[in-house]
Enzyme design. Structure first.
Site, PDB file in Angstrom:
ATOM      1  N   GLY A  51      10.487 -40.281 -20.170  1.00  9.88           N
ATOM      2  CA  GLY A  51       9.646 -41.129 -19.334  1.00  9.88           C
ATOM      3  C   GLY A  51       9.013 -40.322 -18.231  1.00  9.88           C
ATOM      4  O   GLY A  51       9.674 -39.554 -17.542  1.00  9.88           O
ATOM      5  N   GLY A  52       7.704 -40.478 -18.079  1.00  4.70           N
ATOM      6  CA  GLY A  52       6.979 -39.721 -17.067  1.00  4.70           C
ATOM      7  C   GLY A  52       6.216 -40.618 -16.119  1.00  4.70           C
ATOM      8  O   GLY A  52       5.084 -40.338 -15.742  1.00  4.70           O
ATOM      9  N   GLY A  53       6.842 -41.737 -15.722  1.00  7.22           N
ATOM     10  CA  GLY A  53       6.311 -42.502 -14.594  1.00  7.22           C
ATOM     11  C   GLY A  53       6.843 -41.866 -13.323  1.00  7.22           C
ATOM     12  O   GLY A  53       7.299 -40.707 -13.336  1.00  7.22           O
ATOM     13  N   LEU A  54       6.811 -42.599 -12.230  1.00  7.38           N
ATOM     14  CA  LEU A  54       7.280 -42.009 -10.974  1.00  7.38           C
ATOM     15  C   LEU A  54       8.735 -41.569 -11.071  1.00  7.38           C
ATOM     16  O   LEU A  54       9.100 -40.500 -10.575  1.00  7.38           O
ATOM     17  CB  LEU A  54       7.116 -43.018  -9.832  1.00  7.38           C
ATOM     18  CG  LEU A  54       5.727 -43.054  -9.222  1.00  7.38           C
ATOM     19  CD1 LEU A  54       5.607 -44.234  -8.267  1.00  7.38           C
ATOM     20  CD2 LEU A  54       5.445 -41.744  -8.487  1.00  7.38           C
ATOM     21  N   LEU A  72       7.918 -48.908  -5.956  1.00  6.21           N
ATOM     22  CA  LEU A  72       7.389 -47.537  -6.035  1.00  6.21           C
ATOM     23  C   LEU A  72       8.350 -46.627  -5.290  1.00  6.21           C
ATOM     24  O   LEU A  72       8.591 -45.477  -5.681  1.00  6.21           O
ATOM     25  CB  LEU A  72       5.989 -47.459  -5.410  1.00  6.21           C
ATOM     26  CG  LEU A  72       4.864 -48.148  -6.187  1.00  6.21           C
ATOM     27  CD1 LEU A  72       3.551 -48.059  -5.412  1.00  6.21           C
ATOM     28  CD2 LEU A  72       4.698 -47.530  -7.570  1.00  6.21           C
ATOM     29  N   HIS A  95       5.348 -63.232 -11.035  1.00  7.17           N
ATOM     30  CA  HIS A  95       4.327 -63.270  -9.994  1.00  7.17           C
ATOM     31  C   HIS A  95       3.523 -64.543 -10.189  1.00  7.17           C
ATOM     32  O   HIS A  95       3.060 -64.813 -11.290  1.00  7.17           O
ATOM     33  CB  HIS A  95       3.428 -62.036 -10.094  1.00  7.17           C
ATOM     34  CG  HIS A  95       2.668 -61.802  -8.837  1.00  7.17           C
ATOM     35  ND1 HIS A  95       1.601 -62.577  -8.470  1.00  7.17           N
ATOM     36  CD2 HIS A  95       2.852 -60.910  -7.845  1.00  7.17           C
ATOM     37  CE1 HIS A  95       1.153 -62.150  -7.291  1.00  7.17           C
ATOM     38  NE2 HIS A  95       1.887 -61.145  -6.894  1.00  7.17           N
ATOM     39  N   ARG A 111       6.505 -66.372  -3.046  1.00  2.00           N
ATOM     40  CA  ARG A 111       6.234 -66.153  -4.470  1.00  2.00           C
ATOM     41  C   ARG A 111       7.007 -67.050  -5.425  1.00  2.00           C
ATOM     42  O   ARG A 111       6.448 -67.674  -6.307  1.00  2.00           O
ATOM     43  CB  ARG A 111       6.648 -64.729  -4.840  1.00  2.00           C
ATOM     44  CG  ARG A 111       5.534 -63.749  -4.811  1.00  2.00           C
ATOM     45  CD  ARG A 111       6.002 -62.430  -5.385  1.00  2.00           C
ATOM     46  NE  ARG A 111       5.148 -61.381  -4.838  1.00  2.00           N
ATOM     47  CZ  ARG A 111       5.204 -60.106  -5.185  1.00  2.00           C
ATOM     48  NH1 ARG A 111       6.091 -59.714  -6.076  1.00  2.00           N
ATOM     49  NH2 ARG A 111       4.392 -59.229  -4.657  1.00  2.00           N
ATOM     50  N   GLU A 128      12.491 -48.142 -12.876  1.00  2.00           N
ATOM     51  CA  GLU A 128      12.640 -49.579 -13.109  1.00  2.00           C
ATOM     52  C   GLU A 128      13.696 -49.880 -14.176  1.00  2.00           C
ATOM     53  O   GLU A 128      14.203 -50.991 -14.258  1.00  2.00           O
ATOM     54  CB  GLU A 128      11.286 -50.209 -13.482  1.00  2.00           C
ATOM     55  CG  GLU A 128      11.325 -51.725 -13.361  1.00  2.00           C
ATOM     56  CD  GLU A 128       9.971 -52.390 -13.593  1.00  2.00           C
ATOM     57  OE1 GLU A 128       8.936 -51.779 -13.279  1.00  2.00           O
ATOM     58  OE2 GLU A 128       9.976 -53.541 -14.087  1.00  2.00           O
ATOM     59  N   GLY A 186      10.636 -40.667 -13.750  1.00  2.00           N
ATOM     60  CA  GLY A 186      10.855 -39.498 -14.605  1.00  2.00           C
ATOM     61  C   GLY A 186      10.268 -38.220 -14.020  1.00  2.00           C
ATOM     62  O   GLY A 186      10.874 -37.146 -14.113  1.00  2.00           O
TER      63      GLY A 186
HETATM   64  C1  LIG Z   1       0.617 -54.906 -11.922  1.00  2.00           C
HETATM   65  C2  LIG Z   1       1.753 -54.286 -11.159  1.00  2.00           C
HETATM   66  C3  LIG Z   1       1.604 -53.956  -9.828  1.00  2.00           C
HETATM   67  C4  LIG Z   1       2.650 -53.381  -9.118  1.00  2.00           C
HETATM   68  N1  LIG Z   1       2.457 -53.083  -7.798  1.00  2.00           N
HETATM   69  C5  LIG Z   1       3.472 -52.521  -7.093  1.00  2.00           C
HETATM   70  C6  LIG Z   1       3.283 -52.188  -5.716  1.00  2.00           C
HETATM   71  O1  LIG Z   1       2.223 -52.405  -5.140  1.00  2.00           O
HETATM   72  N2  LIG Z   1       4.312 -51.614  -5.054  1.00  2.00           N
HETATM   73  C7  LIG Z   1       5.506 -51.343  -5.665  1.00  2.00           C
HETATM   74  O2  LIG Z   1       6.383 -50.808  -5.008  1.00  2.00           O
HETATM   75  N3  LIG Z   1       5.698 -51.621  -6.977  1.00  2.00           N
HETATM   76  C8  LIG Z   1       4.716 -52.213  -7.699  1.00  2.00           C
HETATM   77  N4  LIG Z   1       4.917 -52.519  -9.033  1.00  2.00           N
HETATM   78  C9  LIG Z   1       6.158 -52.054  -9.714  1.00  2.00           C
HETATM   79  C10 LIG Z   1       6.103 -50.550 -10.021  1.00  2.00           C
HETATM   80  O3  LIG Z   1       4.804 -50.189 -10.421  1.00  2.00           O
HETATM   81  C11 LIG Z   1       7.050 -50.140 -11.135  1.00  2.00           C
HETATM   82  O4  LIG Z   1       8.303 -50.701 -10.919  1.00  2.00           O
HETATM   83  C12 LIG Z   1       7.236 -48.618 -11.208  1.00  2.00           C
HETATM   84  O5  LIG Z   1       5.991 -47.993 -11.269  1.00  2.00           O
HETATM   85  C13 LIG Z   1       8.089 -48.206 -12.388  1.00  2.00           C
HETATM   86  O6  LIG Z   1       8.095 -46.795 -12.535  1.00  2.00           O
HETATM   87  P1  LIG Z   1       8.973 -46.063 -13.625  1.00  2.00           P
HETATM   88  O7  LIG Z   1       8.855 -44.620 -13.394  1.00  2.00           O
HETATM   89  O8  LIG Z   1      10.317 -46.643 -13.638  1.00  2.00           O
HETATM   90  O9  LIG Z   1       8.350 -46.458 -15.042  1.00  2.00           O
HETATM   91  P2  LIG Z   1       6.886 -46.348 -15.699  1.00  2.00           P
HETATM   92  O10 LIG Z   1       5.850 -45.913 -14.759  1.00  2.00           O
HETATM   93  O11 LIG Z   1       6.705 -47.614 -16.435  1.00  2.00           O
HETATM   94  O12 LIG Z   1       7.046 -45.169 -16.743  1.00  2.00           O
HETATM   95  C14 LIG Z   1       7.770 -45.302 -17.937  1.00  2.00           C
HETATM   96  C15 LIG Z   1       7.658 -44.033 -18.745  1.00  2.00           C
HETATM   97  O13 LIG Z   1       8.571 -44.098 -19.815  1.00  2.00           O
HETATM   98  C16 LIG Z   1       7.961 -43.669 -20.999  1.00  2.00           C
HETATM   99  N5  LIG Z   1       8.661 -44.311 -22.103  1.00  2.00           N
HETATM  100  C17 LIG Z   1       8.985 -45.622 -22.247  1.00  2.00           C
HETATM  101  N6  LIG Z   1       9.660 -45.808 -23.387  1.00  2.00           N
HETATM  102  C18 LIG Z   1       9.772 -44.603 -23.978  1.00  2.00           C
HETATM  103  C19 LIG Z   1      10.366 -44.142 -25.194  1.00  2.00           C
HETATM  104  N7  LIG Z   1      11.006 -44.946 -26.016  1.00  2.00           N
HETATM  105  N8  LIG Z   1      10.271 -42.826 -25.489  1.00  2.00           N
HETATM  106  C20 LIG Z   1       9.634 -41.960 -24.661  1.00  2.00           C
HETATM  107  N9  LIG Z   1       9.073 -42.360 -23.497  1.00  2.00           N
HETATM  108  C21 LIG Z   1       9.140 -43.658 -23.171  1.00  2.00           C
HETATM  109  C22 LIG Z   1       6.516 -44.012 -20.854  1.00  2.00           C
HETATM  110  O14 LIG Z   1       5.741 -43.171 -21.668  1.00  2.00           O
HETATM  111  C23 LIG Z   1       6.299 -43.760 -19.364  1.00  2.00           C
HETATM  112  O15 LIG Z   1       5.976 -42.409 -19.159  1.00  2.00           O
HETATM  113  C24 LIG Z   1       3.882 -53.129  -9.755  1.00  2.00           C
HETATM  114  C25 LIG Z   1       4.054 -53.472 -11.085  1.00  2.00           C
HETATM  115  C26 LIG Z   1       3.012 -54.090 -11.778  1.00  2.00           C
HETATM  116  C27 LIG Z   1       3.271 -54.575 -13.167  1.00  2.00           C
END
Ligand SMILES: Cc1cc2nc3c(=O)[nH]c(=O)nc-3n(C[C@H](O)[C@H](O)[C@H](O)COP(=O)(O)OP(=O)(O)OC[C@H]3O[C@@H](n4cnc5c(N)ncnc54)[C@H](O)[C@@H]3O)c2cc1C
Ligand code: SF4
Ligand code: SF4
Lengths: 632, 264
Positions: A14-17, A424, A241, A302, A408, A19
């Site tokens: 996972g490469g969101g914030l 975030l 939401h 909310r 998350e 990862g």
């Molecule tokens: C519309 C929206 C608005 C938001 N606004 C806010 C805000 O203003 N402030 C705030 O604090 N939070 C906000 N959030 C929540 C926040 O954006 C998320 O909780 C947070 O970005 C999650 O980050 P993460 O790194 O956990 O996962 P993600 O960014 O979802 O990354 C998941 C990663 O896992 C990888 N992955 C998934 N499954 C697999 C698999 N099986 N194999 C390989 N890779 C995989 C994907 O490729 C991706 O790189 C918002 C959420 C939404 C839906």
């Protein structure tokens, strides 16, 4: 690696914030990282967040304090989250922001050139840093660029377009690597690693299409490790939401500000009324929030707004045209004012609905937004500070040795509900903590993954390849995309905004039936190259299994807490009574008794007959629940 | 419990989709036509999602679902860019009601096709490496000091560029970018150039300005830009690409002087 201080090999999935932060922290400790993602990491769901990220900078003359951030987070989560991790997260938030800023994140500025702060839901002080209307995108790019640099230096290798399928455990049950699927060639391959970090994001797709989440937020990866023995906690807590614009592919978030700035929520009194909304006279409109909550009106919190919209549409059948939609109306407001205050919403709505909210009321409905629950992770408490002990290998460790989780997909920081702009923060912070914990784990590790016998890797790789072959041969009549839609519909209706035990029992049975239909799958495609139906079918099956954990956990909790609302167990605050008065004090006693019974973490273990639930105590060392929340 | 299928929901119009398909990177492309039911608010992504469930061509043949990419569906992840009626743009924000029918969908040009509407944008990311599109940190830890101040005006200019989502539309439209010029002499393309502009403006990113400028002064750099302005017209985020390219033109000239006469 062999017990060395550096030179370990770690897999981050996972490469969101979450990862990317874990990757940076592990690389900074001198280890190599292989980063897996479904697609180029900078396209991760984190890019969607618009609003901002919380950190106490106290630059707005409001005497904001870290202590207040901690208290707001604890109370926002209805005391359900362990307090040591919350404390450490809030303490470290300003340092994280400074680091993001050094990375070049374009945070919005004050006239003096400092980071600007805005007010966000559920708190009194300005505490939210933001970058225009695209905070998540900017934060994600900040770490993405750092990781790209590490790639050129050979410390990070990316495996983009690879889907994680399962972990590989050795005879002692320790995680020694993973099996993944190349989404292009469909090759199934095992990879060794001294430690594995799961950062695969949320699970809103379980409610699709009524979700604000991206397609990567399936929860499938978390479900897979859960099925392999990792514990899953607080699965019943999911945030909806209230105001998302409707869409065929997904529903898109319209911020709270639309109500805050004077937007009114209504439905036609007659659901069969087919007139253009602007032609419906005032007397024939039902402003239900204003009627039901006279003091707050449209600005109720909310969860209350979501429930009210649910009641109007699903229980009273008063949705527009009888469907799942109500109006969020800005047309009565002064146009210049709306344009300056709500410019971002206006442009999203115009772009995706093709209509102008200045002249036509928007159509909205509650949408699945954020999973508070997730993989159970440990922490080590530092008795000296009350926070987490820095660098402890226990922090963010799942119940499987060698497997960590952050972002998350873990459950750690938000309890029963999440404060706006806190995720975030938790995604970034937990990624860094998990990375540091992995580094400590590696320095205590006697034997690395190279010592694990090839047989365990071969066996798991073979098992996964076999699942694919079986799916590719499937010749039933059940389309995976349709099963996904049915899952979303079922979860939205029965494990959604409002729950009752009869409905949950039905949901549990229907989810089992849904799972069985995968026996009769029709993949509709047999291509051996970039077969998206294959990957999707596997995801949906694992989503159905995770949905069962959510439904069973919700069934087990007979109370209302945060986002989990079961009206049959609601303890209502007496309306005209205040602290010190007998009615209120009687209520306080009931509230405390309820906490004594239910203030505990739900933990699910995978079993042959479905999830097994037990409960764990919550660390309330900083702030014990004495005072019920009172919005009056 | 029965969810509605797209095709059995209440009376809706249909639209003709003509899709250029290609099984794999080296297979021959071919066209297929579909009649898709359209509900209010539909966009190109939502139609392609419906097609996955019921992929039957206009003449009634059942075919493999069309492969395509999408993640955020909010025009911020950049995944779903494709050629829609001949223009490169994100598919999620392409509303059916606003498109001329029949709607033609093709993979984003200039990038190798993976399958159907999926392309491989690895070149874009390789070019971001080539131009060193990052700020050099000592490490991702807190140094207990904030970055230098940035005036709101400067912020505003920088913010425009930081919204680039690497969708590749500008690259697809640029006459100078693409494999036709051979693998060696590939022009880095507008999006990476704009990132050089952004990184060079950062208070500490400036330290590596010369290095980045050199990276774009080499072959395949700035001098390849024909100033056709195609890029800026298609960018869905309205990023002022040609402004950045203009600024960089002046910077590289200056840099060339410095290289000749400046202290070594
Ligand atoms: C519309 C929206 C608005 C938001 N606004 C806010 C805000 O203003 N402030 C705030 O604090 N939070 C906000 N959030 C929540 C926040 O954006 C998320 O909780 C947070 O970005 C999650 O980050 P993460 O790194 O956990 O996962 P993600 O960014 O979802 O990354 C998941 C990663 O896992 C990888 N992955 C998934 N499954 C697999 C698999 N099986 N194999 C390989 N890779 C995989 C994907 O490729 C991706 O790189 C918002 C959420 C939404 C839906
Ligand atoms: S202005 Fe330069 S970068 Fe833009 S399209 Fe033209 S040649 Fe390409
Ligand atoms: S500059 Fe615009 S068109 Fe080019 S990749 Fe970035 S967002 Fe896409």
């Amino acid at each position: 690696m062999s017990g060395g201080q550096q030179g370990g090999q770690v897999i981050v999935i996972g490469g969101g914030l979450g990862g990317l932060w874990a990757t940076l922290a592990i690389a900074a400790a001198g280890h190599r990282v292989t980063l897996f993602s479904l697609f180029e990491v900078m396209r991760s769901h984190s890019a969607c967040a618009q609003g901002g990220i919380n950190a106490v900078l106290d630059t707005k003359g409001q005497h904001d304090s870290v202590r207040q951030h901690i208290v707001d987070t604890i109370k926002g989560g209805s005391y359900l989250a362990n307090q040591p991790p919350i404390q450490s997260m809030c303490e470290d938030a300003p340092g994280l922001i400074r680091t993001f800023e050094r990375m070049g994140v374009t945070f919005s500025r004050t006239p003096e050139g400092l980071l600007d702060l805005r007010l966000f839901g559920g708190v009194k002080n300005k505490r939210t840093c933001f970058a225009g209307a695209s905070t998540g995108q900017q934060l994600l790019y900040g770490v993405d660029q750092q990781v790209r640099r590490l790639e050129t230096e050979g410390q990070v290798a990316k495996q983009e377009w690879w889907e994680f399928l399962s972990i590989v455990r050795d005879a002692d049950g320790v995680c020694r690597g993973i099996v993944a699927l190349d989404l292009r060639s469909l090759e199934v391959r095992a990879f060794r690693a001294d430690a594995v970090v799961l950062a695969t994001g949320g699970l809103g797709q379980i409610y699709a299409p009524k979700t604000t989440c991206s397609t990567n937020s399936t929860g499938a990866a978390a479900s897979r490790v859960y099925q392999q023995g990792a514990r899953f906690a607080n699965a019943e807590f999911f945030q909806f939401h209230p105001t998302a614009m409707l869409g065929e592919d997904k529903t898109r978030l319209m911020t709270e500000a639309a109500r805050g700035e004077g937007g009114r929520v209504w439905v036609p009194k007659d659901p069969a009324d087919r007139r253009e909304p602007t032609r419906i006279p005032e007397a024939e409109r039902f402003y239900f929030l204003e009627e039901w909550y006279p003091s707050y009106g449209n600005t109720v919190p909310r969860d209350i707004a979501s429930r009210a919209i649910w009641k109007v549409t699903r229980e009273l059948g008063l949705g527009i045209g009888g469907g799942d939609r109500v109006y969020l109306d800005l047309t009565h407001l002064e146009r210049g004012f709306v344009s300056t205050r709500l410019g971002a919403i206006l442009s999203i709505y115009r772009k995706f609905a093709g209509q102008d909210p200045l002249t036509t009321p928007m159509e909205i409905f509650p949408a699945a937004h954020y999973a508070m629950g997730g993989l159970w992770v440990d922490y080590e408490k530092d008795p000296a500070t009350g926070g987490m002990r820095r660098g402890s290998p226990r922090n963010h460790a799942t119940s499987i040795p060698g497997l960590y989780a952050c972002g998350e997909c873990d459950y750690a920081y938000h309890g029963a509900n999440r404060l706006g702009a806190n995720s975030l923060l938790s995604a970034s912070y937990s990624g860094r903590v998990a990375g540091e914990a992995v580094a400590s784990y590696l320095s205590g590790l006697e034997r690395g993954a190279e010592a694990a016998p090839a047989a365990v890797f071969d066996a798991e790789q073979g098992r996964q390849a076999e699942i694919n072959q079986r799916l590719m041969r499937s010749d039933g009549d059940q389309n995976p995309f349709r099963l996904h839609r049915e899952l979303g519909e079922l979860m939205t209706t029965k494990v959604g905004v409002i729950r009752d035990n009869a409905g949950l029992d039905e949901a549990i049975a229907e989810l089992q039936a849904l799972e069985q239909r995968f026996e009769r799958l029709d993949l509709a495609e047999s291509s051996a190259w970039a077969n998206q139906s294959l990957a999707h079918a596997r995801q949906v099956l694992d989503m159905v299994r995770l949905a069962q954990v959510m439904a069973v956990s919700a069934r087990a909790r007979d109370e209302c807490r945060g986002a989990h609302f079961k009206p049959a167990f609601d303890i209502k605050m007496p309306e005209d009574s205040f602290p010190g008065e007998p009615a209120f004090e009687a209520y306080r006693e009931r509230w405390k008794a309820n906490n004594a019974e239910w203030l505990k973490t739900t933990v699910a273990d995978h079993g042959p007959d479905g999830p097994r639930i037990h409960f764990e105590p919550v660390d309330l060392g900083l702030l014990a629940p004495e005072q019920p929340r009172d919005y009056r | 419990m029965q969810a509605q299928t797209p095709s059995d929901s209440p009376a809706c119009e249909t639209v003709e989709l003509q899709i250029r398909r290609q099984h794999g990177p080296t297979s021959r492309p071919y066209w297929q036509t579909f009649a898709c039911p359209v509900r209010p608010g539909a966009n190109v992504v939502s139609l392609l999602m419906d097609l996955r469930e019921h992929c039957v061509t206009q003449d009634g043949t059942r075919v493999d679902p069309v492969a395509f990419e999408h993640n955020c569906m909010e025009e911020v992840c950049g995944a779903c860019a494709m050629l829609i009626n001949g223009s490169p743009r994100p598919a999620c924000s392409a509303l059916i009601a606003e498109l001329e029918a029949p709607i033609r969908l093709e993979p984003l040009p200039k990038f190798p096709v993976v399958r159907d509407l999926m392309v491989d944008r690895a070149a874009l990311f390789a070019h971001l490496k080539q131009v060193k599109a990052w700020i050099k940190l000592d490490g991702p830890w807190d140094v207990h000091e904030r970055a230098p101040r940035v005036s709101p005006k400067e912020w505003q200019a920088n913010y425009l560029y930081s919204r680039c989502m690497s969708c590749g539309c500008c690259m697809a439209a640029c006459p100078q970018f693409g494999p036709q010029f051979g693998p060696e002499a590939t022009f880095v393309g507008p999006a990476p150039l704009a990132q050089v502009r952004l990184m060079n403006a950062h208070p500490t990113g400036r330290y590596d300005k010369a290095e980045r400028l050199h990276a774009i002064m080499a072959d395949g750099g700035l001098s390849d830009c024909g100033n056709a302005q195609n890029c800026v017209r298609v960018c869905p985020k309205a990023i002022p690409l040609t402004t950045a390219i203009g600024e960089l033109g002046r910077e590289t000239t200056l840099q060339a002087f410095k290289d000749l006469f400046g202290p070594h």
